[in-house]
Design an enzyme around this catalytic site. Sequence first.
Site, PDB file in Angstrom:
ATOM      1  N   HIS A  82       0.799  -1.214   0.121  1.00 42.90           N
ATOM      2  CA  HIS A  82       0.004  -0.117  -0.224  1.00 42.90           C
ATOM      3  C   HIS A  82       0.777   1.307  -0.013  1.00 42.90           C
ATOM      4  O   HIS A  82       1.863   1.239   0.524  1.00 42.90           O
ATOM      5  CB  HIS A  82      -0.940  -0.020   1.373  1.00 42.90           C
ATOM      6  CG  HIS A  82      -1.517   1.419   1.370  1.00 42.90           C
ATOM      7  ND1 HIS A  82      -2.994   1.434   0.438  1.00 42.90           N
ATOM      8  CD2 HIS A  82      -1.456   2.457   1.886  1.00 42.90           C
ATOM      9  CE1 HIS A  82      -3.326   2.579   0.720  1.00 42.90           C
ATOM     10  NE2 HIS A  82      -2.878   3.402   1.539  1.00 42.90           N
ATOM     11  N   ASP A 161     -15.825   2.835   6.804  1.00 40.63           N
ATOM     12  CA  ASP A 161     -14.692   3.709   6.704  1.00 40.63           C
ATOM     13  C   ASP A 161     -15.572   4.704   5.578  1.00 40.63           C
ATOM     14  O   ASP A 161     -14.963   5.955   5.369  1.00 40.63           O
ATOM     15  CB  ASP A 161     -13.645   2.829   5.861  1.00 40.63           C
ATOM     16  CG  ASP A 161     -12.500   3.749   5.419  1.00 40.63           C
ATOM     17  OD1 ASP A 161     -11.869   4.563   6.262  1.00 40.63           O
ATOM     18  OD2 ASP A 161     -12.282   3.679   4.000  1.00 40.63           O
ATOM     19  N   ARG A 168     -14.856  13.017   7.121  1.00 40.58           N
ATOM     20  CA  ARG A 168     -13.512  13.585   7.349  1.00 40.58           C
ATOM     21  C   ARG A 168     -13.345  14.607   6.378  1.00 40.58           C
ATOM     22  O   ARG A 168     -12.621  15.714   6.606  1.00 40.58           O
ATOM     23  CB  ARG A 168     -12.499  12.598   7.525  1.00 40.58           C
ATOM     24  CG  ARG A 168     -12.582  11.448   8.730  1.00 40.58           C
ATOM     25  CD  ARG A 168     -11.628  10.345   8.570  1.00 40.58           C
ATOM     26  NE  ARG A 168     -10.422  10.781   8.096  1.00 40.58           N
ATOM     27  CZ  ARG A 168      -9.560  10.009   7.541  1.00 40.58           C
ATOM     28  NH1 ARG A 168      -9.784   8.598   7.287  1.00 40.58           N
ATOM     29  NH2 ARG A 168      -8.484  10.352   7.373  1.00 40.58           N
ATOM     30  N   SER A 183      -8.293   3.657   8.518  1.00 40.60           N
ATOM     31  CA  SER A 183      -8.911   3.992   7.291  1.00 40.60           C
ATOM     32  C   SER A 183      -8.268   2.924   6.274  1.00 40.60           C
ATOM     33  O   SER A 183      -8.686   2.042   5.867  1.00 40.60           O
ATOM     34  CB  SER A 183      -9.045   5.295   6.647  1.00 40.60           C
ATOM     35  OG  SER A 183      -9.274   5.331   5.397  1.00 40.60           O
ATOM     36  N   LYS A 187      -9.316  -1.535   5.781  1.00 44.42           N
ATOM     37  CA  LYS A 187      -9.400  -2.031   4.353  1.00 44.42           C
ATOM     38  C   LYS A 187      -8.494  -3.262   4.095  1.00 44.42           C
ATOM     39  O   LYS A 187      -8.741  -4.207   3.410  1.00 44.42           O
ATOM     40  CB  LYS A 187      -9.700  -1.025   3.314  1.00 44.42           C
ATOM     41  CG  LYS A 187     -10.651  -0.197   3.478  1.00 44.42           C
ATOM     42  CD  LYS A 187     -10.601   1.051   2.331  1.00 44.42           C
ATOM     43  CE  LYS A 187      -9.671   2.115   2.949  1.00 44.42           C
ATOM     44  NZ  LYS A 187      -9.696   3.346   2.072  1.00 44.42           N
TER      45      LYS A 187
END
Length: 432
Positions: A82, A161, A168, A183, A187
């Site tokens: 990620h 989320d 947000r 967040s 996931k």
Amino acid sequence: MRMVDIIDKKRNGKELTDDEINFFIDGVVNGSIPDYQTSALLMSIYFRDMSDHERTALTMKMMQSGERLDLSDIPGIKVDKHSTGGVGDKVSIPLAAMVAAVGIPVPMISGRGLGHTGGTLDKLESIPGFKVEISKDAFIKQVAKEKLAIIGATGDIAPADKKIYALRDVTDTVDSIPLIASSIMSKKIASGTDALVIDVKTGAGAFMKTLEDSTNLAKALVAIGKGAGMQCMAVISDMNQPLGNKIGNTLEIEESIDLLKGKGPEDLKALILTLGSYMVLLGGKANNFEDAKRMLEKTIESSEALDRFRAMVDSQGGDARVIDNYRLMPHAPFRLELPAKKSGKISKLSADEIGIASMMLGGGRQKAGDSLDYGVGIELHKKMGDTVQKGESLMTIHSNNEHIEEVKQLIYQNIEISAEAKIPKMIYKIIK
């Protein structure tokens, strides 16, 4: 249990219990907690932070709010990567193919771009016919067979989320480490992978501008991952200037393929080999970093990584002929050169503003839902530390319009040419 009491508790800097966090997330998902109370708690978290235990509890509850993929039918250690996002960051595309070519399953669930950061899914969709939305069963079968698939998250993964992120965004609580970390990790944990390498960007074009903030975020992400039983580590990498030489969806696919053909830019290659080597180590295919790096280099030399990419494109409905003919992808009709106004060395090349310039051309989204022009973008001819002569082209702007003075002006304002210049380091820290 009352939401107002939970808000009061966090506002006064106290630690929330697991039951209080569960009550909050359940209420967000079923709609029993109004947006104004959710927003109030988000702002309290923004100012008062959360303990490691709270962060893990919040992440796990957000993950449990939806479906968790079961990848047990895929043999081997499943490893994902990620990135916190940047300009010219097409790393996932060649990286996933290289790691898969080593024999490690890479079930990658990626996102779309917003603002000056590009999204992996958007880049892949510049390949005609490529489908980023496929069924869960098709995703699992493809990873089992080809060792690789890159898709978008389904609405069933961490629905809490999605609702919290929307608030947000409009309450200016995006840049909160516990909220960012929960967040991302909710996931990633829900995606069912066994191990995760996180590329945390730092610098002008990153979400976290300072090395201290980037380090704190990296530590939070790794702590949550390990707390959830996942193998997890982070690499903090530079985003003061764009990564690679090409910015824009088609252009970044071209550069990704170039790298798999052994022709990519050195900064992009260096980051991919670092991230990929740690993925190979977590996947149990090598005993040390240097062996892992050499294994990845061989996947380029042998064309195995390129073959993996070709197989993925074909499996997901894309036109694999683009690998040998880039013209099959969308391209802008105009190529406009941006000449240097004086001679010297490039001392500044602001990644965020260069990314915004590409967005202004149509290559990015100012808000979710905006359509993209896949063919536009910016091709850099000079990077920080490079010498340039007055009148020499700094970059080529790929545009659908010849009249882009506003874009040129923005770029000029964010490039500095000096007598001396420092080349930023690519890797700052490794967090394990």
